[in-house]
Structures are given as C-alpha cells and as structure tokens.
Design an enzyme around this catalytic site. Structure first.
Site, PDB file in Angstrom:
ATOM      1  N   GLU A 154       9.728  13.148  33.369  1.00 13.82           N
ATOM      2  CA  GLU A 154      10.181  13.866  32.418  1.00 13.82           C
ATOM      3  C   GLU A 154      10.851  15.143  33.254  1.00 13.82           C
ATOM      4  O   GLU A 154      11.847  15.589  32.589  1.00 13.82           O
ATOM      5  CB  GLU A 154       9.088  14.569  31.646  1.00 13.82           C
ATOM      6  CG  GLU A 154       8.115  13.229  31.070  1.00 13.82           C
ATOM      7  CD  GLU A 154       6.820  12.914  32.015  1.00 13.82           C
ATOM      8  OE1 GLU A 154       5.956  12.543  31.320  1.00 13.82           O
ATOM      9  OE2 GLU A 154       7.126  12.533  33.088  1.00 13.82           O
ATOM     10  N   CYS A 193       1.532  14.034  31.587  1.00 18.48           N
ATOM     11  CA  CYS A 193       0.517  14.598  32.321  1.00 18.48           C
ATOM     12  C   CYS A 193       0.004  16.030  31.826  1.00 18.48           C
ATOM     13  O   CYS A 193       0.940  16.865  31.501  1.00 18.48           O
ATOM     14  CB  CYS A 193       0.431  14.668  33.845  1.00 18.48           C
ATOM     15  SG  CYS A 193       1.948  15.638  34.596  1.00 18.48           S
TER      16      CYS A 193
END
Length: 373
Positions: A56, A79
């Site tokens: 990301e 996460c």
C-alpha cells in the site's frame, strides 16, 4: 463491466503484482496493491522485501496526485499495528480513498479484522473476500504458520515410471532430466527452508541451495538462499560435506552428543546450529516443524528419501507433493517412494487429489495434495 466483475479485474492486477515478491518477501506475506479512480489505474505497488515498505505504501508513494475518491485494491488486509514499518491502515486513512477492496483478512488471529475496523471507523467503505482463494493460495505458508503454528510443507520426489527413487545401493543421480532439476530450483527459491536428512546429503553429495540467478528469478535484490535443515539422528555428518562449503544458515537436529564432532562444527562452521535431543532415539519431525514456525519459517521444501517422506505423510504434516516422474523403469529392487509400513486393507490407503499435471522435458510433473481425513 459490473461492480463485482470490475473488483475481480483490478484485484487480479493486484495479485499479479504480489507475485513479483514471490521469491523475496520471506518471512512476510506476498502483497500487491493498485489504486483506481473512474476505471483508470492511478498507481500500483507491491511488497518487495522484509523491512521495506508494504504494498500500500509503495502504491501511495508512486501516486501522481492524491487518492481522494479512489478505490484501493489490496490482496491482504492493511496492517493496523507498528512493526518494522508504520501501519498501512493509517496511511490509507490519511490518503482518504472512498473504498478499500481486500482479498483476504490478515490470518494472524491477534490482529485479524483490526485494519478493516480502523478504516471503517474513519468513513472508508470496505469490501472483502474478492478473489480470496487466490490470495490465500499465494500465501499458503504464511497463512498456515499464523493459523496452525506450522509451516507449509512441500515434499519433492523424483521417481521412475515403476516408482523407484534410487537403486538398491542408494544411487539416485539422475532419475529425472535436466529440465526437471531446473524446475526444482524455483521450488527451492520460493521456500523459507529446505529440509533433508544426513543420508540424502551424503548419498547425493547434496548442496540443497538455489542455483538460479537474480535475472532468472526476476529479482532486483539478489537471490535469497533458504535455510537448510538436516535431520541427522546418529550425527553422521562430518562437516566436510559439500553442503558446508557454501555458507548460509544450516540447522542440524540430532540425538547424539558427540563432543568431538560438535567441537569441529563449532570451530569450523559458525553458520551451523546443532540441536541435540538426548531423550529419544529419533528426532520428532513435528517438533522440528514447530520450532521452524517459531523462527518465522513459512514454507518448507523437502528433498529426502522414503523414510522421512513416509513419516511426514503418516503424521499428516504434508501439504503438497511434487513428483517428477521419468519414463524409465528401475526394477523391483529399487528403493520406493514412501515408507508407509504395511497397508493391509484398501480403506487404509492414503488418498491424494491431483492439483496439476504437466510435461517438464521428457518427465511428467505431478502436483498432488493429501485429501483431508
């Protein structure tokens, strides 16, 4: 194109990106990400190496402009905790896309769902389970380690058409052709550790390393050599085998406390760790796998003889069999594929499901999985 079809299309792109890290992300999962707005690709990224930016973050860093109003596709739940890098969920919240589409939840039960909850709490729409099966297969080892505290175990065997893996005198080089042996190098490269026995190492003069270039693996960061793990119940290895000339981390599991041999290893091979269990005559293979999982080993590639292969199957520790079958006959005196003891009734036979069959040179490559009991 419908929304569901569009989501699958862009997620497939993210999965293709994730596969670029197939040989390099250990012990982390392979993750890809694309950012899309109004049907156009804005940016993409994937996780390249441990300690480096996650998929990301790479996608956001590659973005020209902002991500507002976009849809982010990522193959694994972002996460929500700080590890070697800051939380990806926080970076996405700051980027403010409209929607985040996720293939699979984080398999770690301690954090699963927390990234999604964080995104939703900040008004971001979240869609999950898009191409979930493909994403799970891509990280089968990571998933198994997180959910079962065991690595994914692959057993590779070469055999003749009549099931021989070695002559009666132990000679096994070479049953299969050079194309098959080259194909095996990619299995080694994808693994976190290569498991074998002292008998195999000595009979084959085995190195058990990856003999491919970075270019062949399409890697920018060099070739990662998996840890080599050797079961040596009677401590037959001397430290002078070719295996020890190459460097790289090696673990030996034995039941013997031979101070002379142990001292030799300690003096001459700083890269070798020896684990001695004097409470039994044989190393418990499941204990070895549990220890490897604790050391963040996701995938174990096994090259061994019939004894260890049979033990792994009997203890239901095998996730995948990769068999390279040569169109040759070796006779009934040849050593067999798996030592499973005597099976006297058909209902006790071990059933497999065939996942793939293809030609590799003149050999047949069979990928099979044990059926669930």
């Amino acid at each position: 194109m419908s929304n569901s079809t569009s989501h699958e299309y862009w997620m497939s792109k993210a999965l293709q990106l994730a596969r670029k890290g197939f040989y390099s992300t250990h012990p982390n999962p392979r993750v890809g990400c694309v950012i899309v707005r109004d049907g156009e690709l804005l940016s993409e990224g994937f996780h390249e190496y441990p300690g480096g930016p996650h998929a990301e973050i790479n996608a956001l860093n590659n973005l020209m402009g902002d991500a507002k109003g976009s849809t982010v596709y990522v193959t694994l739940e972002p996460c929500s905790h700080t590890g070697k890098t800051p939380p990806c969920a926080d970076a996405l919240i700051k980027a403010a896309p409209d929607t985040v589409v996720i293939a699979m939840l984080d398999p770690n039960p301690l954090v699963s769902g927390q990234g999604i909850e964080k995104l939703k709490n900040h008004g971001i729409n979240v869609i999950t389970s898009v191409l979930e099966q493909q994403a799970t297969q891509l990280n089968a080892g990571f998933v198994k380690r997180m959910t079962q505290n065991l690595p994914f175990v692959r057993v590779k065997m070469g055999l003749s058409l009549d099931g021989g893996t070695a002559l009666s005198n132990g000679i096994s080089q070479w049953i299969t052709g050079p194309e098959s042996r080259h194909d095996v190098q990619y299995l080694r490269a994808a693994s976190s550790a290569i498991l074998s026995t002292a008998t195999t190492v000595q009979n084959d003069d085995a190195s058990l390393n990856v003999r491919l270039s970075a270019e062949q693996l399409n890697q920018q960061t060099g070739v990662r050599q998996p840890m080599r793990v050797i079961i040596d119940n009677s401590l037959k290895l001397t430290g002078k085998e070719k295996l020890f000339e190459l460097g790289g981390e090696i673990w030996i599991f034995t039941t013997q406390q031979d101070e002379e041999v142990l001292s030799y290893f300690k003096l001459h091979h700083k890269n070798v760790s020896i684990f001695t269990s004097v409470t039994s005559k044989r190393i418990e293979i499941k204990d070895v796998l549990l220890k490897l999982a604790k050391m963040e080993i996701n995938e174990v590639h096994t090259e061994c003889g019939s004894t260890l292969a049979g033990a792994l199957i009997q203890q239901q520790l095998v996730d995948e069999l990769v068999l390279y079958m040569a169109p040759d006959l070796m006779g009934k005196q040849a050593q067999g594929l798996f030592d499973l003891g005597e099976i006297s009734i058909m209902s006790d036979k071990i059933q497999l499901s065939i996942a793939d069959v293809r030609m590799i040179g003149r050999d047949i490559k069979i990928v099979a999985k044990p059926c669930q009991p």
